[in-house]
Design a protein around this motif. Structure first.
Motif, PDB file in Angstrom:
ATOM      1  N   GLN A  47     -40.306 -52.049  10.860  1.00 47.11           N
ATOM      2  CA  GLN A  47     -39.290 -53.094  10.727  1.00 47.11           C
ATOM      3  C   GLN A  47     -38.964 -53.330   9.261  1.00 47.11           C
ATOM      4  OE1 GLN A  47     -40.634 -56.581  12.803  1.00 47.11           O
ATOM      5  NE2 GLN A  47     -39.795 -55.898  14.747  1.00 47.11           N
ATOM      6  N   HIS A  48     -39.970 -53.272   8.408  1.00 47.81           N
ATOM      7  CA  HIS A  48     -39.740 -53.474   6.976  1.00 47.81           C
ATOM      8  C   HIS A  48     -38.878 -52.358   6.391  1.00 47.81           C
ATOM      9  CE1 HIS A  48     -42.136 -57.029   6.362  1.00 47.81           C
ATOM     10  NE2 HIS A  48     -43.114 -56.483   7.067  1.00 47.81           N
ATOM     11  N   MET A  49     -38.971 -51.163   6.947  1.00 49.30           N
ATOM     12  CA  MET A  49     -38.150 -50.063   6.457  1.00 49.30           C
ATOM     13  C   MET A  49     -36.666 -50.322   6.729  1.00 49.30           C
ATOM     14  SD  MET A  49     -40.419 -46.632   7.317  1.00 49.30           S
ATOM     15  CE  MET A  49     -39.407 -46.270   8.694  1.00 49.30           C
ATOM     16  N   PHE A  50     -36.343 -51.020   7.799  1.00 51.07           N
ATOM     17  CA  PHE A  50     -34.962 -51.246   8.184  1.00 51.07           C
ATOM     18  C   PHE A  50     -34.422 -52.598   7.726  1.00 51.07           C
ATOM     19  CE2 PHE A  50     -36.285 -48.015  11.223  1.00 51.07           C
ATOM     20  CZ  PHE A  50     -35.216 -47.133  11.131  1.00 51.07           C
ATOM     21  N   THR A  51     -35.224 -53.380   7.046  1.00 47.89           N
ATOM     22  CA  THR A  51     -34.816 -54.730   6.663  1.00 47.89           C
ATOM     23  C   THR A  51     -33.597 -54.738   5.745  1.00 47.89           C
ATOM     24  OG1 THR A  51     -37.063 -55.531   6.885  1.00 47.89           O
ATOM     25  CG2 THR A  51     -35.599 -56.867   5.560  1.00 47.89           C
TER      26      THR A  51
ATOM     27  N   GLY B 237     -24.047 -49.543  10.383  1.00 47.13           N
ATOM     28  CA  GLY B 237     -25.158 -48.985  11.131  1.00 47.13           C
ATOM     29  C   GLY B 237     -24.632 -48.236  12.333  1.00 47.13           C
ATOM     30  N   PRO B 238     -25.516 -47.792  13.207  1.00 50.83           N
ATOM     31  CA  PRO B 238     -25.080 -47.051  14.393  1.00 50.83           C
ATOM     32  C   PRO B 238     -24.133 -47.852  15.277  1.00 50.83           C
ATOM     33  CG  PRO B 238     -27.433 -46.843  14.090  1.00 50.83           C
ATOM     34  CD  PRO B 238     -26.952 -47.855  13.099  1.00 50.83           C
ATOM     35  N   LEU B 239     -24.236 -49.162  15.235  1.00 49.13           N
ATOM     36  CA  LEU B 239     -23.345 -49.995  16.050  1.00 49.13           C
ATOM     37  C   LEU B 239     -22.158 -50.499  15.247  1.00 49.13           C
ATOM     38  CD1 LEU B 239     -25.979 -52.029  18.064  1.00 49.13           C
ATOM     39  CD2 LEU B 239     -24.775 -49.966  18.731  1.00 49.13           C
ATOM     40  N   GLY B 240     -22.064 -50.106  13.963  1.00 48.92           N
ATOM     41  CA  GLY B 240     -20.933 -50.480  13.138  1.00 48.92           C
ATOM     42  C   GLY B 240     -21.102 -51.796  12.409  1.00 48.92           C
ATOM     43  N   GLU B 241     -22.140 -52.547  12.716  1.00 45.77           N
ATOM     44  CA  GLU B 241     -22.354 -53.833  12.052  1.00 45.77           C
ATOM     45  C   GLU B 241     -23.808 -54.238  12.208  1.00 45.77           C
ATOM     46  OE1 GLU B 241     -21.123 -57.011  15.348  1.00 45.77           O
ATOM     47  OE2 GLU B 241     -19.505 -55.708  14.705  1.00 45.77           O
TER      48      GLU B 241
ATOM     49  N   GLY C 169     -26.649 -55.271  16.407  1.00 53.65           N
ATOM     50  CA  GLY C 169     -27.377 -54.432  15.460  1.00 53.65           C
ATOM     51  C   GLY C 169     -28.829 -54.850  15.333  1.00 53.65           C
ATOM     52  N   ASP C 170     -29.082 -56.142  15.343  1.00 55.67           N
ATOM     53  CA  ASP C 170     -30.460 -56.642  15.252  1.00 55.67           C
ATOM     54  C   ASP C 170     -31.275 -56.248  16.482  1.00 55.67           C
ATOM     55  OD1 ASP C 170     -29.898 -57.770  12.807  1.00 55.67           O
ATOM     56  OD2 ASP C 170     -29.583 -59.794  13.614  1.00 55.67           O
ATOM     57  N   VAL C 171     -30.670 -56.372  17.661  1.00 58.44           N
ATOM     58  CA  VAL C 171     -31.359 -56.004  18.892  1.00 58.44           C
ATOM     59  C   VAL C 171     -31.634 -54.502  18.899  1.00 58.44           C
ATOM     60  CG1 VAL C 171     -31.137 -55.833  21.400  1.00 58.44           C
ATOM     61  CG2 VAL C 171     -30.465 -57.932  20.233  1.00 58.44           C
ATOM     62  N   TRP C 172     -30.636 -53.720  18.532  1.00 54.71           N
ATOM     63  CA  TRP C 172     -30.793 -52.269  18.493  1.00 54.71           C
ATOM     64  C   TRP C 172     -31.893 -51.878  17.512  1.00 54.71           C
ATOM     65  CZ3 TRP C 172     -30.256 -48.660  14.586  1.00 54.71           C
ATOM     66  CH2 TRP C 172     -30.275 -47.329  15.006  1.00 54.71           C
TER      67      TRP C 172
ATOM     68  N   LEU D  58     -35.302 -49.915  18.280  1.00 58.78           N
ATOM     69  CA  LEU D  58     -35.532 -48.650  17.602  1.00 58.78           C
ATOM     70  C   LEU D  58     -36.895 -48.646  16.905  1.00 58.78           C
ATOM     71  CD1 LEU D  58     -34.423 -45.880  16.712  1.00 58.78           C
ATOM     72  CD2 LEU D  58     -33.495 -47.036  14.694  1.00 58.78           C
ATOM     73  N   THR D  59     -37.215 -49.712  16.190  1.00 57.22           N
ATOM     74  CA  THR D  59     -38.505 -49.760  15.499  1.00 57.22           C
ATOM     75  C   THR D  59     -39.655 -49.787  16.491  1.00 57.22           C
ATOM     76  OG1 THR D  59     -38.397 -52.175  15.267  1.00 57.22           O
ATOM     77  CG2 THR D  59     -37.592 -50.865  13.418  1.00 57.22           C
ATOM     78  N   GLN D  60     -39.457 -50.430  17.628  1.00 53.84           N
ATOM     79  CA  GLN D  60     -40.487 -50.454  18.662  1.00 53.84           C
ATOM     80  C   GLN D  60     -40.740 -49.047  19.199  1.00 53.84           C
ATOM     81  OE1 GLN D  60     -39.535 -52.458  22.430  1.00 53.84           O
ATOM     82  NE2 GLN D  60     -41.434 -53.616  22.151  1.00 53.84           N
ATOM     83  N   GLN D  61     -39.682 -48.294  19.440  1.00 53.73           N
ATOM     84  CA  GLN D  61     -39.836 -46.932  19.947  1.00 53.73           C
ATOM     85  C   GLN D  61     -40.427 -46.002  18.888  1.00 53.73           C
ATOM     86  OE1 GLN D  61     -39.572 -45.916  23.118  1.00 53.73           O
ATOM     87  NE2 GLN D  61     -39.313 -48.107  23.456  1.00 53.73           N
ATOM     88  N   TYR D  62     -40.017 -46.176  17.629  1.00 51.21           N
ATOM     89  CA  TYR D  62     -40.623 -45.386  16.554  1.00 51.21           C
ATOM     90  C   TYR D  62     -42.130 -45.618  16.515  1.00 51.21           C
ATOM     91  CZ  TYR D  62     -36.269 -43.946  14.206  1.00 51.21           C
ATOM     92  OH  TYR D  62     -35.076 -43.380  13.880  1.00 51.21           O
ATOM     93  N   ALA D  63     -42.527 -46.876  16.583  1.00 50.76           N
ATOM     94  CA  ALA D  63     -43.954 -47.215  16.519  1.00 50.76           C
ATOM     95  C   ALA D  63     -44.718 -46.598  17.689  1.00 50.76           C
ATOM     96  CB  ALA D  63     -44.134 -48.733  16.507  1.00 50.76           C
ATOM     97  N   LYS D  64     -44.156 -46.676  18.889  1.00 46.34           N
ATOM     98  CA  LYS D  64     -44.815 -46.088  20.061  1.00 46.34           C
ATOM     99  C   LYS D  64     -44.978 -44.583  19.908  1.00 46.34           C
ATOM    100  CE  LYS D  64     -43.425 -49.522  23.480  1.00 46.34           C
ATOM    101  NZ  LYS D  64     -42.604 -49.774  24.679  1.00 46.34           N
ATOM    102  N   GLN D  65     -43.938 -43.913  19.417  1.00 48.41           N
ATOM    103  CA  GLN D  65     -43.997 -42.466  19.275  1.00 48.41           C
ATOM    104  C   GLN D  65     -44.968 -42.046  18.175  1.00 48.41           C
ATOM    105  OE1 GLN D  65     -42.781 -40.206  21.375  1.00 48.41           O
ATOM    106  NE2 GLN D  65     -42.215 -42.003  22.554  1.00 48.41           N
ATOM    107  N   ILE D  66     -44.998 -42.785  17.078  1.00 49.35           N
ATOM    108  CA  ILE D  66     -45.949 -42.482  16.005  1.00 49.35           C
ATOM    109  C   ILE D  66     -47.370 -42.629  16.530  1.00 49.35           C
ATOM    110  CG2 ILE D  66     -46.854 -43.248  13.778  1.00 49.35           C
ATOM    111  CD1 ILE D  66     -43.937 -44.078  13.084  1.00 49.35           C
ATOM    112  N   GLN D  67     -47.628 -43.703  17.275  1.00 56.25           N
ATOM    113  CA  GLN D  67     -48.975 -43.937  17.806  1.00 56.25           C
ATOM    114  C   GLN D  67     -49.347 -42.859  18.811  1.00 56.25           C
ATOM    115  OE1 GLN D  67     -50.737 -44.988  20.743  1.00 56.25           O
ATOM    116  NE2 GLN D  67     -52.491 -44.966  19.385  1.00 56.25           N
TER     117      GLN D  67
END
Length: 113
Positions: free
Chosen positions: A52-56, A62-66, A71-74, A78-87
């Protein structure tokens, strides 16, 4: 197969074999399986906070244009899925350390009781 590809492939095979052995051991010991799940969940949460800090400080585009509510929800998802995949791919080692500490504390508590 080139030498450059052989080492990563071997590391991947060893990682998969290690996860299979861990899965068998966890099936035999429910306390260890529960500790592993909790440690993995903690590492995922930790990684999510770090990503999350990387995207702050991303710009307005952004991918949604704003960066509005959508954009905040997306970004959160996204950060949640990144974290799951890294783990899932091995994480950063936090999970293993936490699991060892939890099992050690459980062993000490059972000796004292």
């Amino acid at each position: 197969m080139t030498a450059a590809l052989a080492l990563p492939a071997a590391n991947l095979a060893l990682g998969v074999a290690g996860k299979v052995v861990d899965g068998i051991a966890n099936a035999l010991d429910p306390a260890k399986a529960k500790a592993k799940k909790q440690a993995d969940d903690f590492e995922t949460m930790f990684l999510e906070q770090m990503t999350q800090h990387m995207f702050t400080n991303m710009g307005a585009e952004g991918p949604l244009g704003e960066n509005g509510t959508g954009g905040d929800v997306w970004r959160s998802q996204l950060t949640q899925q990144y974290a799951k995949q890294i783990q899932k791919s091995g994480g950063i080692g936090v999970s293993d350390q936490i699991m060892r500490e939890m099992l050690s504390l459980q062993a000490q508590a059972s000796k004292g009781a």
